[in-house]
Design an enzyme around this catalytic site. Structure first.
Site, PDB file in Angstrom:
ATOM      1  N   GLN A 111       0.822  -1.215   0.000  1.00  0.00           N
ATOM      2  CA  GLN A 111       0.000   0.000   0.000  1.00  0.00           C
ATOM      3  C   GLN A 111       0.860   1.271   0.000  1.00  0.00           C
ATOM      4  OE1 GLN A 111      -3.547  -1.012   0.506  1.00  0.00           O
ATOM      5  NE2 GLN A 111      -3.958   0.896  -0.543  1.00  0.00           N
ATOM      6  N   LYS A 126      -2.833  -0.963   6.604  1.00  0.00           N
ATOM      7  CA  LYS A 126      -3.793  -2.028   6.300  1.00  0.00           C
ATOM      8  C   LYS A 126      -4.259  -2.642   7.605  1.00  0.00           C
ATOM      9  CE  LYS A 126      -5.596  -4.111   2.687  1.00  0.00           C
ATOM     10  NZ  LYS A 126      -5.822  -3.572   1.316  1.00  0.00           N
ATOM     11  N   ASP A 166     -11.920  -3.980   1.753  1.00  0.00           N
ATOM     12  CA  ASP A 166     -11.033  -4.946   1.091  1.00  0.00           C
ATOM     13  C   ASP A 166     -11.835  -6.248   1.067  1.00  0.00           C
ATOM     14  OD1 ASP A 166      -8.025  -5.197   0.156  1.00  0.00           O
ATOM     15  OD2 ASP A 166      -8.437  -7.043   1.220  1.00  0.00           O
ATOM     16  N   THR A 209     -12.040   0.516  -8.323  1.00  0.00           N
ATOM     17  CA  THR A 209     -10.898  -0.394  -8.487  1.00  0.00           C
ATOM     18  C   THR A 209     -10.999  -1.138  -9.819  1.00  0.00           C
ATOM     19  OG1 THR A 209     -10.899  -0.656  -6.090  1.00  0.00           O
ATOM     20  CG2 THR A 209      -9.492  -2.140  -7.346  1.00  0.00           C
ATOM     21  N   SER A 376     -10.650   6.652  -3.028  1.00  0.00           N
ATOM     22  CA  SER A 376     -10.820   6.861  -1.586  1.00  0.00           C
ATOM     23  C   SER A 376     -10.228   8.214  -1.173  1.00  0.00           C
ATOM     24  CB  SER A 376     -10.107   5.760  -0.804  1.00  0.00           C
ATOM     25  OG  SER A 376     -10.890   4.590  -0.731  1.00  0.00           O
TER      26      SER A 376
HETATM   27  P1  NDP Z   1     -14.506  -9.168  -2.246  1.00  0.00           P
HETATM   28  O1  NDP Z   1     -14.630  -9.703  -0.887  1.00  0.00           O
HETATM   29  O2  NDP Z   1     -15.571  -8.275  -2.770  1.00  0.00           O
HETATM   30  O3  NDP Z   1     -14.341 -10.369  -3.302  1.00  0.00           O
HETATM   31  C1  NDP Z   1     -13.297 -11.259  -3.201  1.00  0.00           C
HETATM   32  C2  NDP Z   1     -13.427 -12.297  -4.294  1.00  0.00           C
HETATM   33  O4  NDP Z   1     -12.264 -13.106  -4.315  1.00  0.00           O
HETATM   34  C3  NDP Z   1     -14.581 -13.242  -4.081  1.00  0.00           C
HETATM   35  O5  NDP Z   1     -15.056 -13.704  -5.311  1.00  0.00           O
HETATM   36  C4  NDP Z   1     -13.928 -14.364  -3.280  1.00  0.00           C
HETATM   37  O6  NDP Z   1     -14.602 -15.609  -3.375  1.00  0.00           O
HETATM   38  C5  NDP Z   1     -12.574 -14.448  -3.934  1.00  0.00           C
HETATM   39  N1  NDP Z   1     -11.603 -14.932  -2.956  1.00  0.00           N
HETATM   40  C6  NDP Z   1     -11.276 -14.358  -1.775  1.00  0.00           C
HETATM   41  N2  NDP Z   1     -10.367 -15.094  -1.113  1.00  0.00           N
HETATM   42  C7  NDP Z   1     -10.120 -16.153  -1.894  1.00  0.00           C
HETATM   43  C8  NDP Z   1      -9.279 -17.263  -1.766  1.00  0.00           C
HETATM   44  N3  NDP Z   1      -8.480 -17.426  -0.678  1.00  0.00           N
HETATM   45  N4  NDP Z   1      -9.268 -18.155  -2.795  1.00  0.00           N
HETATM   46  C9  NDP Z   1     -10.056 -17.981  -3.897  1.00  0.00           C
HETATM   47  N5  NDP Z   1     -10.889 -16.944  -4.065  1.00  0.00           N
HETATM   48  C10 NDP Z   1     -10.915 -16.049  -3.093  1.00  0.00           C
HETATM   49  O7  NDP Z   1     -13.070  -8.454  -2.304  1.00  0.00           O
HETATM   50  P2  NDP Z   1     -12.527  -7.369  -3.343  1.00  0.00           P
HETATM   51  O8  NDP Z   1     -13.106  -7.613  -4.688  1.00  0.00           O
HETATM   52  O9  NDP Z   1     -12.677  -6.053  -2.719  1.00  0.00           O
HETATM   53  O10 NDP Z   1     -10.976  -7.700  -3.341  1.00  0.00           O
HETATM   54  C11 NDP Z   1     -10.374  -8.592  -4.288  1.00  0.00           C
HETATM   55  C12 NDP Z   1      -8.882  -8.328  -4.349  1.00  0.00           C
HETATM   56  O11 NDP Z   1      -8.649  -6.973  -4.775  1.00  0.00           O
HETATM   57  C13 NDP Z   1      -8.098  -8.459  -3.033  1.00  0.00           C
HETATM   58  O12 NDP Z   1      -6.799  -8.901  -3.319  1.00  0.00           O
HETATM   59  C14 NDP Z   1      -8.039  -7.018  -2.527  1.00  0.00           C
HETATM   60  O13 NDP Z   1      -6.971  -6.833  -1.636  1.00  0.00           O
HETATM   61  C15 NDP Z   1      -7.829  -6.297  -3.838  1.00  0.00           C
HETATM   62  N6  NDP Z   1      -8.158  -4.870  -3.863  1.00  0.00           N
HETATM   63  C16 NDP Z   1      -9.384  -4.428  -3.486  1.00  0.00           C
HETATM   64  C17 NDP Z   1      -9.694  -3.085  -3.569  1.00  0.00           C
HETATM   65  C18 NDP Z   1     -11.038  -2.548  -3.238  1.00  0.00           C
HETATM   66  O14 NDP Z   1     -11.254  -1.350  -3.412  1.00  0.00           O
HETATM   67  N7  NDP Z   1     -11.988  -3.342  -2.788  1.00  0.00           N
HETATM   68  C19 NDP Z   1      -8.695  -2.111  -4.011  1.00  0.00           C
HETATM   69  C20 NDP Z   1      -7.450  -2.695  -4.454  1.00  0.00           C
HETATM   70  C21 NDP Z   1      -7.215  -4.031  -4.357  1.00  0.00           C
HETATM   71  P3  NDP Z   1     -15.479 -16.121  -2.133  1.00  0.00           P
HETATM   72  O15 NDP Z   1     -16.719 -15.272  -2.144  1.00  0.00           O
HETATM   73  O16 NDP Z   1     -15.745 -17.555  -2.429  1.00  0.00           O
HETATM   74  O17 NDP Z   1     -14.636 -15.924  -0.908  1.00  0.00           O
HETATM   75  O1  2IT Z   2      -5.886  -2.657  -1.511  1.00  0.00           O
HETATM   76  C1  2IT Z   2      -6.427  -1.531  -1.589  1.00  0.00           C
HETATM   77  O2  2IT Z   2      -5.889  -0.596  -2.172  1.00  0.00           O
HETATM   78  C2  2IT Z   2      -7.747  -1.370  -0.980  1.00  0.00           C
HETATM   79  N1  2IT Z   2      -8.299  -2.324  -0.441  1.00  0.00           N
HETATM   80  C3  2IT Z   2      -8.412  -0.022  -0.994  1.00  0.00           C
HETATM   81  C4  2IT Z   2      -7.879   0.854   0.108  1.00  0.00           C
HETATM   82  C5  2IT Z   2      -8.603   2.164   0.287  1.00  0.00           C
HETATM   83  O3  2IT Z   2      -8.207   2.857   1.228  1.00  0.00           O
HETATM   84  O4  2IT Z   2      -9.516   2.495  -0.475  1.00  0.00           O
END
Ligand code: NDP
Ligand code: 2IT
Length: 444
Positions: A111, A126, A166, A209, A376
């Site tokens: 981050q 985080k 997240d 994102t 954000s």
């Molecule tokens: P969500 O909780 O909305 O979705 C996560 C997705 O990934 C779900 O489909 C989930 O499936 C799957 N998943 C999670 N853990 C696992 C695992 N161990 N193995 C396989 N599938 C998995 O999270 P986000 O979409 O917000 O986040 C997804 C990724 O993006 C993460 O790495 C996060 O750190 C990153 N990220 C998120 C941001 C944001 O703004 N939200 C910003 C930047 C990065 P299931 O439902 O079955 O668990």
């Molecule tokens: O991994 C990431 O950058 C996030 N989960 C978003 C963080 C934020 O402060 O919006």
């Protein structure tokens, strides 16, 4: 031994049982070699790398709450405040049973550089917990969030540390966390981002994102003389990042053939139906097995497999280390053009190296998924001036930021003789601003 190698060795020795943190540190520090070599005496004297890999502060705390049966449950909460050289700590809260200190540290470390790349004044942090929101009632999620915030509120504030969503933390969780913060402190301030629109949230943060991932991917392809329209893509995940990545990809003329969750994956030869996906995931909070009820021509497969489909673009949007060397080989064998990371560190180090060696364009997560945290920061700006911008205003700023990041990572890579190595470029570009601020602020 080189300064970089010394620090990598020290991090592994000092932080045992934190493989994801080791992985993130190795990726970043290996990329920084050209900069570190050019400034070795100064950085050693100032212990820049020692300071960079040591969080400023890390909190670990008990989170007791009562489930619907009246049973007391206990989870562990974390907040790692990694680096505040360029702004207040900023980063999401992950709620997933796999969460431990090493996971939060890898995410907090990444981050720092991601937030720097956005060009906005935000430091790296985080947090999260091993609480699993899956299968819990709304009341149980609220009970957990209120208990978690009762401790967390001591360490955060609109000018000190601003958490967000997240994995496992979406609009519902942010709402409960915000309500409890306000109740405990009496402050109506922008202490969290990803808030609902009725209480200080920003338009386009939900989409940011995934949209940002596609804006950067489009620009990276453009820089290499390739038009994104007409391409096919494989997306993994089906959460916040995946859903809006698929939506924007389709708007740009890309056919997305796959998505997945932790149980299995979907192949839809006609392109993923985003409306169906949103209903299954955002409304029903159900599993992807349901997708077939909406699209009878689609296939559902148990287990892993999204990377076996022949596509031009691979967009991992689920979690860390979900794209392995054998997946990279399958993608290359099928003629993949680009891989862009929507998730944090979804590609293993071996897979990343292999893809780069094979000439695949590779956009690392800290650049490609920075649109979420960038928006954000735009939410923080709106909260500070007590105004709300239109969707179009925020989206236009997001696009500008992603295009900038793309050029900055490409330029930095080229400046140091690593043209088209966007991993090296993103790490160096992110590091330059942070190290400059750290040196200017003295030994803190
Ligand atoms: P969500 O909780 O909305 O979705 C996560 C997705 O990934 C779900 O489909 C989930 O499936 C799957 N998943 C999670 N853990 C696992 C695992 N161990 N193995 C396989 N599938 C998995 O999270 P986000 O979409 O917000 O986040 C997804 C990724 O993006 C993460 O790495 C996060 O750190 C990153 N990220 C998120 C941001 C944001 O703004 N939200 C910003 C930047 C990065 P299931 O439902 O079955 O668990
Ligand atoms: O991994 C990431 O950058 C996030 N989960 C978003 C963080 C934020 O402060 O919006």
């Amino acid at each position: 031994m080189s300064y970089v190698d010394e620090i990598i060795e020290a991090v592994v020795a000092k932080n045992p049982s934190e493989p994801e943190f080791h992985q993130a540190v190795k990726e970043v520090l290996n990329s920084l070699r050209p900069v570190v070599d050019a400034n070795e005496d100064k950085y050693r004297r100032e212990a820049i790398l020692e300071r960079l890999v040591e969080p400023e502060r890390q909190m670990k705390f008990r989170v007791p709450w009562v489930d619907d049966k009246g049973q007391v449950q206990v989870n562990t909460g974390y907040r790692v405040q990694f680096n505040s050289a360029i702004g207040p700590y900023k980063g999401g809260l992950r709620l997933h049973p796999s969460v431990n200190l090493g996971i939060i540290k890898f995410l907090g470390f990444e981050q720092i550089f991601k937030n720097s790349l956005t060009g906005l004044p935000i430091g790296g942090g985080k947090g999260g917990s091993d609480f699993d929101p899956k299968g819990k009632s709304d009341r149980e999620v609220m009970a957990f969030c209120q208990s978690f915030m009762t401790e967390l509120c001591k360490y955060i504030g609109e000018n000190t540390d601003v958490p967000a969503g997240d994995i496992g933390t979406g609009a519902r969780e942010i709402g409960y966390l915000y309500g409890q913060y306000k109740r405990l402190t009496g402050l109506y301030e922008g202490v969290l981002t990803g808030k609902g629109l009725s209480y200080g949230g920003s338009l386009a943060r939900t989409e940011a994102t995934g949209y940002g991932l596609l804006y950067l991917t489009q620009e990276m392809l453009k820089m290499n003389g390739i038009d994104i329209a007409g391409k096919t893509a494989a997306v993994s995940g089906s959460g916040n990042v995946a859903i809006y990545a698929i939506q924007k990809a389709q708007q740009l003329g890309v056919k997305v053939l796959t998505c997945s969750d932790s149980n299995g994956w979907v192949y839809d030869p006609n392109g993923i139906d985003v409306a169906a996906l949103k209903e299954i995931k955002e409304v029903k909070r159900a599993r992807l097995t349901e997708y077939k009820n909406y699209r009878p021509n689609s296939e559902y497969h148990e287990g892993r497999g999204v990377w076996t489909v022949k596509v031009d673009l691979a967009l991992p949007c689920a979690t860390q280390n979900e794209l392995h060397l054998e997946d990279a080989k399958a993608l290359v064998a099928n003629g993949v053009t680009a891989v862009a990371e929507g998730a944090n560190m979804p590609t293993t180090l071996e897979a990343t190296e292999y893809l780069q060696e094979q000439g695949v364009l590779f956009a690392p997560g800290k650049a490609a998924n920075a649109g979420g945290v960038a928006t954000s920061a735009l939410e923080m700006s709106q909260n500070s001036e007590r105004l709300s911008w239109t969707f179009e205003e925020v989206d236009a700023k997001l696009q500008g930021i992603m295009v900038n990041i793309c050029h900055n990572m490409a330029d930095a890579a080229e400046r140091y003789g690593f043209a088209k190595n966007y991993v090296v470029g993103a790490n160096i570009a992110g590091f330059e601003k942070v190290v400059d601020a750290m040196l200017a602020q003295g030994v803190v």
